[in-house]
Design a protein around this motif. Structure first.
Motif, PDB file in Angstrom:
ATOM      1  N   THR A   3       0.819  -1.135   0.093  1.00 32.42           N
ATOM      2  CA  THR A   3       0.110  -0.065  -0.057  1.00 32.42           C
ATOM      3  C   THR A   3       0.987   1.239  -0.192  1.00 32.42           C
ATOM      4  O   THR A   3       2.124   1.111   0.153  1.00 32.42           O
ATOM      5  CB  THR A   3      -0.885   0.247   1.118  1.00 32.42           C
ATOM      6  N   ASP A   4       0.236   2.456  -0.212  1.00 32.77           N
ATOM      7  CA  ASP A   4       1.056   3.523  -0.341  1.00 32.77           C
ATOM      8  C   ASP A   4       1.586   3.935   1.262  1.00 32.77           C
ATOM      9  O   ASP A   4       2.862   4.390   1.232  1.00 32.77           O
ATOM     10  CB  ASP A   4       0.336   4.839  -0.701  1.00 32.77           C
ATOM     11  N   GLU A   5       0.662   3.514   2.207  1.00 31.58           N
ATOM     12  CA  GLU A   5       1.428   3.735   3.690  1.00 31.58           C
ATOM     13  C   GLU A   5       2.459   2.769   3.735  1.00 31.58           C
ATOM     14  O   GLU A   5       3.571   3.203   4.321  1.00 31.58           O
ATOM     15  CB  GLU A   5       0.312   3.285   4.623  1.00 31.58           C
ATOM     16  N   GLN A   6       2.431   1.609   3.210  1.00 31.62           N
ATOM     17  CA  GLN A   6       3.638   0.597   3.461  1.00 31.62           C
ATOM     18  C   GLN A   6       4.938   1.209   2.764  1.00 31.62           C
ATOM     19  O   GLN A   6       6.004   1.105   3.102  1.00 31.62           O
ATOM     20  CB  GLN A   6       3.232  -0.875   2.913  1.00 31.62           C
ATOM     21  N   LYS A   7       4.653   1.692   1.552  1.00 26.70           N
ATOM     22  CA  LYS A   7       5.887   2.119   0.779  1.00 26.70           C
ATOM     23  C   LYS A   7       6.377   3.336   1.425  1.00 26.70           C
ATOM     24  O   LYS A   7       7.677   3.693   1.559  1.00 26.70           O
ATOM     25  CB  LYS A   7       5.222   2.508  -0.681  1.00 26.70           C
ATOM     26  N   LEU A   8       5.558   4.230   2.075  1.00 23.81           N
ATOM     27  CA  LEU A   8       6.314   5.290   2.874  1.00 23.81           C
ATOM     28  C   LEU A   8       7.017   5.013   4.123  1.00 23.81           C
ATOM     29  O   LEU A   8       7.997   5.440   4.122  1.00 23.81           O
ATOM     30  CB  LEU A   8       5.037   6.210   3.302  1.00 23.81           C
ATOM     31  N   TRP A   9       6.198   4.027   4.744  1.00 22.56           N
ATOM     32  CA  TRP A   9       7.037   3.575   5.865  1.00 22.56           C
ATOM     33  C   TRP A   9       8.439   2.907   5.354  1.00 22.56           C
ATOM     34  O   TRP A   9       9.315   2.848   5.980  1.00 22.56           O
ATOM     35  CB  TRP A   9       6.454   2.509   6.771  1.00 22.56           C
ATOM     36  N   GLY A  10       8.310   1.969   4.216  1.00 20.96           N
ATOM     37  CA  GLY A  10       9.708   1.515   3.802  1.00 20.96           C
ATOM     38  C   GLY A  10      10.789   2.470   3.532  1.00 20.96           C
ATOM     39  O   GLY A  10      11.850   2.469   3.876  1.00 20.96           O
ATOM     40  N   VAL A  11      10.304   3.659   2.741  1.00 21.18           N
ATOM     41  CA  VAL A  11      11.386   4.448   2.391  1.00 21.18           C
ATOM     42  C   VAL A  11      11.736   5.514   3.576  1.00 21.18           C
ATOM     43  O   VAL A  11      13.024   5.659   3.576  1.00 21.18           O
ATOM     44  CB  VAL A  11      11.191   5.527   1.176  1.00 21.18           C
ATOM     45  N   TRP A  12      10.831   5.729   4.419  1.00 22.38           N
ATOM     46  CA  TRP A  12      11.242   6.421   5.763  1.00 22.38           C
ATOM     47  C   TRP A  12      11.902   5.525   6.643  1.00 22.38           C
ATOM     48  O   TRP A  12      13.303   6.161   6.909  1.00 22.38           O
ATOM     49  CB  TRP A  12       9.907   6.659   6.297  1.00 22.38           C
ATOM     50  N   GLY A  13      11.740   4.577   6.698  1.00 14.59           N
ATOM     51  CA  GLY A  13      12.709   3.529   7.406  1.00 14.59           C
ATOM     52  C   GLY A  13      14.028   3.203   6.838  1.00 14.59           C
ATOM     53  O   GLY A  13      15.177   3.186   7.411  1.00 14.59           O
ATOM     54  N   GLN A  14      13.983   3.296   5.507  1.00 16.68           N
ATOM     55  CA  GLN A  14      15.347   3.178   4.819  1.00 16.68           C
ATOM     56  C   GLN A  14      16.340   4.165   5.145  1.00 16.68           C
ATOM     57  O   GLN A  14      17.330   4.053   5.255  1.00 16.68           O
ATOM     58  CB  GLN A  14      14.947   2.973   3.238  1.00 16.68           C
ATOM     59  N   ALA A  15      15.856   5.415   4.899  1.00 21.24           N
ATOM     60  CA  ALA A  15      16.371   6.831   5.086  1.00 21.24           C
ATOM     61  C   ALA A  15      17.003   6.746   6.725  1.00 21.24           C
ATOM     62  O   ALA A  15      18.078   6.986   6.902  1.00 21.24           O
ATOM     63  CB  ALA A  15      15.588   8.139   5.130  1.00 21.24           C
ATOM     64  N   ASN A  16      16.151   6.455   7.688  1.00 20.87           N
ATOM     65  CA  ASN A  16      16.550   6.382   8.942  1.00 20.87           C
ATOM     66  C   ASN A  16      17.732   5.255   9.060  1.00 20.87           C
ATOM     67  O   ASN A  16      18.829   5.500   9.591  1.00 20.87           O
ATOM     68  CB  ASN A  16      15.474   6.074   9.913  1.00 20.87           C
ATOM     69  N   GLY A  17      17.499   4.159   8.572  1.00 19.72           N
ATOM     70  CA  GLY A  17      18.615   3.161   8.475  1.00 19.72           C
ATOM     71  C   GLY A  17      19.945   3.683   7.831  1.00 19.72           C
ATOM     72  O   GLY A  17      21.014   3.350   8.279  1.00 19.72           O
ATOM     73  N   ILE A  18      19.863   4.417   6.857  1.00 15.97           N
ATOM     74  CA  ILE A  18      21.203   4.894   6.137  1.00 15.97           C
ATOM     75  C   ILE A  18      21.769   6.010   7.095  1.00 15.97           C
ATOM     76  O   ILE A  18      22.979   5.941   7.327  1.00 15.97           O
ATOM     77  CB  ILE A  18      20.813   5.751   4.882  1.00 15.97           C
ATOM     78  N   TYR A  19      20.984   6.763   7.850  1.00  9.47           N
ATOM     79  CA  TYR A  19      21.696   7.649   8.581  1.00  9.47           C
ATOM     80  C   TYR A  19      22.089   7.177   9.882  1.00  9.47           C
ATOM     81  O   TYR A  19      23.433   7.546  10.463  1.00  9.47           O
ATOM     82  CB  TYR A  19      20.584   8.969   9.306  1.00  9.47           C
TER      83      TYR A  19
END
Length: 143
Positions: A3-19
């Motif tokens: 879902t769009d919500e899952q995609k958002l959480w995925g990219v948000w989590g990925q960015a947090n993981g990168i930092y």
């Protein structure tokens, strides 16, 4: 199909993981990174304001602030309006530490934004700002 919500959480989590990975590679934790980013360029701010800027809990910010104070990177001063509320400010040593630590990260971010281009970078900021504003309004309805 996510879902769009899952995609958002995925990219948000990925960015947090990168930092988080970058911070770990420098021997610091993610929370310290965010507090330093919040304090950079600010004359002084309260721990409450740091919490608002970073999304970190009061306890986490307090722990990071204590550690930075012990290392001589910040100083605490009584607030202008409420003397009980302490203003947190980087010392000269803290500014040097932050600048040295974050210089490579800031340069990487600048290069990425340059590759993205001004329009896409501005759209990203505008979209995240809009999302945050609308989400806050939705959350206020629940309270």
């Amino acid at each position: 199909m996510p879902t769009d919500e899952q995609k958002l959480w995925g990219v948000w989590g990925q960015a947090n993981g990168i930092y988080s990975s970058w911070a770990a590679s420098k021997g610091i934790n993610y929370y310290l990174l965010f507090v330093l980013y919040a304090l950079e360029g600010q004359k002084a701010m309260t721990q409450k304001k740091i919490c608002i800027c970073t999304g970190l809990t009061k306890q986490t910010v307090n722990s990071v602030v204590r550690s930075l104070k012990e290392d001589g990177y910040i100083e605490l001063a009584p607030g202008c309006e409420d003397r009980r509320e302490k203003q947190v400010a980087l010392t000269d040593k803290g500014i040097a530490y932050s600048n040295n630590l974050l210089a490579s990260l800031r340069e990487m971010e600048r290069r990425v934004l340059q590759i993205m281009g001004n329009d896409r970078a501005q759209q990203m900021v505008d979209n995240i700002t809009l999302y945050n504003t609308l989400l806050e309004k939705e959350m206020e309805k629940e309270v």
